[in-house]
Scaffold this active site. Structure first.
Site, PDB file in Angstrom:
ATOM      1  CB  CYS A 232     -18.779 -21.711  14.387  1.00 45.81           C
ATOM      2  SG  CYS A 232     -19.290 -20.086  14.912  1.00 45.81           S
TER       3      CYS A 232
ATOM      4  CB  CYS B 121     -16.919 -24.869  16.115  1.00 47.76           C
ATOM      5  SG  CYS B 121     -18.369 -25.393  15.187  1.00 47.76           S
TER       6      CYS B 121
END
EC number: 1.20.4.1
Length: 131
Positions: free
Chosen positions: A8, A80
């Site tokens: 992420c 993400c």
């Protein structure tokens, strides 16, 4: 044994929780690491949220993706929506998924718990699929 990388943006919350769940739920089935497009720190609230479910991630570290080689991993999971920002070699591994989970940083504990639950469910499904 499949080698999994969770990625992420800052390797602070979502990828750290995913690493913790995967190491616990996938013990002996998969090898797990996490990293970020940039490194920061393991978020204290992420540590607390995982402690609530009996998983200690306080010893995990936040590391930049540059420290790793994509060819060392069979599975790459972006948590993400940052898959579009990953170097091409990371998205062409055997399995690549972009889970696009909400960033709980700066939000309420309830949001953290919701994201934690989403991470756990997806990690469980991933382990079932690849092990």
């Amino acid at each position: 044994m499949k080698k999994v990388m969770f990625v992420c943006k800052r390797n602070s919350c979502r990828s750290q929780m995913a690493e913790g769940f995967a190491k616990t739920l996938g013990a002996g089935k998969i090898a797990v690491t996490s990293c970020g497009l940039e490194s920061s720190r393991v978020h204290p609230t992420a540590i607390a949220m995982m402690e609530e479910v009996g998983i200690d991630i306080s010893g995990q570290t936040s590391d930049p993706i540059e420290n790793f080689n994509a060819d060392d991993y069979d599975v790459v999971i972006s948590l993400c929506g940052c898959g579009v920002n990953l170097p091409p070699e990371w998205v062409t591994q055997e399995i690549f998924e972009d889970w696009q989970l909400e960033d709980p940083d700066g939000q309420s504990l309830e949001v953290f718990r919701t994201v934690r639950g989403q991470v756990k469910e997806r990690v469980e499904n991933l382990i079932a699929k690849i092990s």
